[in-house]
Design an enzyme around this catalytic site. Structure first.
Site, PDB file in Angstrom:
ATOM      1  N   THR A 124      49.301  46.468  36.087  1.00  0.00           N
ATOM      2  CA  THR A 124      48.902  46.929  34.820  1.00  0.00           C
ATOM      3  C   THR A 124      49.778  46.035  33.774  1.00  0.00           C
ATOM      4  O   THR A 124      49.200  45.615  32.631  1.00  0.00           O
ATOM      5  CB  THR A 124      49.231  48.217  34.394  1.00  0.00           C
ATOM      6  OG1 THR A 124      48.424  49.045  35.141  1.00  0.00           O
ATOM      7  CG2 THR A 124      48.984  48.629  32.902  1.00  0.00           C
ATOM      8  N   ASP A 129      51.689  51.513  40.915  1.00  0.00           N
ATOM      9  CA  ASP A 129      51.173  52.573  41.818  1.00  0.00           C
ATOM     10  C   ASP A 129      51.797  52.439  43.191  1.00  0.00           C
ATOM     11  O   ASP A 129      51.913  53.342  43.647  1.00  0.00           O
ATOM     12  CB  ASP A 129      49.593  52.565  41.871  1.00  0.00           C
ATOM     13  CG  ASP A 129      48.787  53.020  40.649  1.00  0.00           C
ATOM     14  OD1 ASP A 129      49.564  53.824  39.846  1.00  0.00           O
ATOM     15  OD2 ASP A 129      47.532  52.785  40.262  1.00  0.00           O
TER      16      ASP A 129
HETATM   17  C1  SIN Z   1      49.708  50.225  37.170  1.00  0.00           C
HETATM   18  O1  SIN Z   1      50.430  48.958  37.202  1.00  0.00           O
HETATM   19  O2  SIN Z   1      50.287  50.886  36.559  1.00  0.00           O
HETATM   20  C2  SIN Z   1      48.517  50.474  37.811  1.00  0.00           C
HETATM   21  C3  SIN Z   1      47.850  49.295  38.590  1.00  0.00           C
HETATM   22  C4  SIN Z   1      48.513  48.763  39.810  1.00  0.00           C
HETATM   23  O3  SIN Z   1      49.404  49.537  40.342  1.00  0.00           O
HETATM   24  O4  SIN Z   1      48.434  47.675  39.989  1.00  0.00           O
END
Ligand code: SIN
Length: 328
Positions: free
Chosen positions: A22, A102
């Site tokens: 993200t 994640d």
């Molecule tokens: C995030 O980074 O919060 C979700 C997407 C990921 O883990 O790449």
């Protein structure tokens, strides 16, 4: 980074390895915090959004560009390979890794288990995409750079929302809040406030040669075609042994070699599931118990026939068992 450089003379180059997430995500609208595509923005662009980096000796490298929910062995191997390369360079003082939230705790634990680095390896992330009006990524990345260059810091750490966690205990505990991570019973190791690192607990001690205590040799990890299959099951009300039976019946290319069960409370397991797990254990499958509770260690209980692995969370226990099986 003027304040960040306090006391960090001779900290060497900080290498930034970017993997997506993200923090590198892009959404259509600035107020869209969930409907975005992760892993879109390059390492160089992430750094250009962090004010005050110009005086800091940095190198940036894009290892992959992905959503970390899809994390897999080849990516971990690429990351370990780049870390082995950079950490061996005398002019490199630290590494910062940008990562999705994640599976960040799994990557942190993996790197800790395989590399046990003396130099700091700081993972950071964001809960809002880079296109958000108030994106958290630039501050988190700035904090991670500050931490990586802080005197006395070593080993694998995680910096997010002004808190610093160690690789063994860090866990994502919230679906969308900016302070999405927790450090278990000990909490955060340190906080980063107003451009300074304030330590709350002693830094995990790292000595040269401590990689001897890694779970397996780096070369063995890099040469693996696959991690031994370890299933993760949860005990719950009305649980039964059907999933265990299905796992045992599966005779594909990669048969199951281990099962981690996230038990209730102090690692207790529903009697029907426990009976099936004991049968699996009798057939040579390594079975380990941890707890589905967010806090607390599984305490030894006389007469339990399934060994415990604790205080690791279920996902880290699964990884630890896979690495132990790979080590042979
Ligand atoms: C995030 O980074 O919060 C979700 C997407 C990921 O883990 O790449």
């Amino acid at each position: 980074m003027t304040q960040s450089n306090k006391g960090s003379a001779g900290a060497g180059i900080t290498v930034v390895l970017a993997t997506g997430g993200t923090i590198a995500g892009r959404a259509e609208h600035p107020d869209d915090h969930v409907g975005y595509v992760a892993g879109q923005i390059s390492a160089a662009d992430l750094l250009s959004a962090v004010p005050g980096c110009s005086g800091v000796p940095l190198e940036a490298e894009q290892v992959v560009q992905m959503d970390s929910k899809d994390m897999a062995l080849p990516v971990w191997q690429a990351l370990v390979q780049r870390l082995v390369h950079h950490l061996a360079r005398p002019e490199v003082g630290s590494v910062v890794i940008t990562h999705g939230t994640d599976t960040l705790e799994e990557t942190a634990f993996l790197l800790h288990s395989v590399l046990q680095p003396v130099k700091p390896v700081v993972l950071t992330c964001a809960m809002r995409p880079a296109t958000a009006l108030m994106a958290d990524g630039p501050q988190n990345l700035r904090d991670a750079l500050l931490l990586a260059r802080h005197p006395g810091v070593g080993g694998v750490l995680v910096a997010c929302a002004g808190q610093v966690f160690c690789a063994r205990s860090v866990t994502k505990v919230h679906t969308h809040r900016l302070d999405a991570f927790d450090g278990g019973e000990t909490g955060a190791l340190a906080v980063i406030e107003n451009g300074s690192v304030r330590s709350l607990h002693p830094w995990p001690h790292r000595r040269a040669g401590s990689s001897e205590h890694a779970l397996l040799a780096v070369e063995q990890f890099l040469a693996a075609d696959a991690l031994p299959r370890v299933a993760l099951l949860t005990s719950h009300a009305d649980a039964d042994g059907d999933l265990v039976a299905a796992l045992l019946a599966h005779a594909g290319e990669q048969p199951v070699r281990g099962i981690v069960v996230a038990g209730t409370g102090n690692g207790s397991v529903h009697q029907r599931l426990a009976a099936a797990l004991l049968q699996a254990q009798a057939q040579g499958i390594r079975v380990l118990r941890t707890t589905r509770c967010a806090r607390g260690e599984v305490l030894e209980q006389v007469g339990h026939d399934l060994p415990k692995i604790s205080p690791l969370s279920p996902v880290k226990a699964r990884l630890a068992l896979a690495l132990a099986l790979l080590a042979g």
